[in-house]
Design an enzyme around this catalytic site. Structure first.
Site, PDB file in Angstrom:
ATOM      1  N   CYS A   1       0.936  -1.238   0.145  1.00  0.00           N
ATOM      2  CA  CYS A   1      -0.035   0.015   0.041  1.00  0.00           C
ATOM      3  C   CYS A   1       0.896   1.230  -0.069  1.00  0.00           C
ATOM      4  O   CYS A   1       1.610   1.746   0.924  1.00  0.00           O
ATOM      5  CB  CYS A   1      -0.993  -0.076   1.297  1.00  0.00           C
ATOM      6  SG  CYS A   1      -1.756   1.450   1.787  1.00  0.00           S
TER       7      CYS A   1
ATOM      8  N   CYS B   1       0.322   3.936   2.779  1.00  0.00           N
ATOM      9  CA  CYS B   1       0.784   3.271   4.179  1.00  0.00           C
ATOM     10  C   CYS B   1       2.332   3.374   4.287  1.00  0.00           C
ATOM     11  O   CYS B   1       2.681   3.774   5.333  1.00  0.00           O
ATOM     12  CB  CYS B   1       0.589   1.661   4.051  1.00  0.00           C
ATOM     13  SG  CYS B   1      -1.086   1.149   3.891  1.00  0.00           S
TER      14      CYS B   1
END
Length: 104
Positions: A29, A32
């Site tokens: 991600c 993230c």
């Protein structure tokens, strides 16, 4: 305080006491990865007010499902085991600090 990694097995124990900011994330991600250094800075500045925990949703789907995490990063702010706030997506450090201070 250092950032702790939590799993399905120890999530309840790690979030049971005090204020805990849980980052639901995955290695693939992009946002993230962007929020990780922000959380490190926040931990350095607010370490005595809040514990920061990271939960890899790929490895711990049970907990992610229990809390209805559909997109990542999702950050849950928990106080004594209960969710008191939630934000989804990348957040600047100031916004996260404000979130923590609102409940500290």
């Amino acid at each position: 305080m250092a950032i702790v990694d939590v799993t399905d097995q120890n999530f309840t124990q790690e979030t049971a006491e005090g204020l805990v900011l849980v980052d639901f994330w995955a290695p693939w991600c992009g946002p993230c990865k962007m929020i990780a250094p922000v959380l490190e800075e926040l931990d350095g500045e607010l370490g005595d007010k809040v514990k920061i925990a990271k939960l890899n949703v790929d490895d711990n789907q049970e907990t992610a499902g229990k809390y209805g995490v559909m997109s990542i990063p999702t950050l849950l702010l928990m106080k004594n085991g209960n969710v008191v706030d939630q934000v989804v997506g990348f957040q600047p450090k100031e916004a996260l600090a404000e979130l923590v201070n609102k409940h500290a």
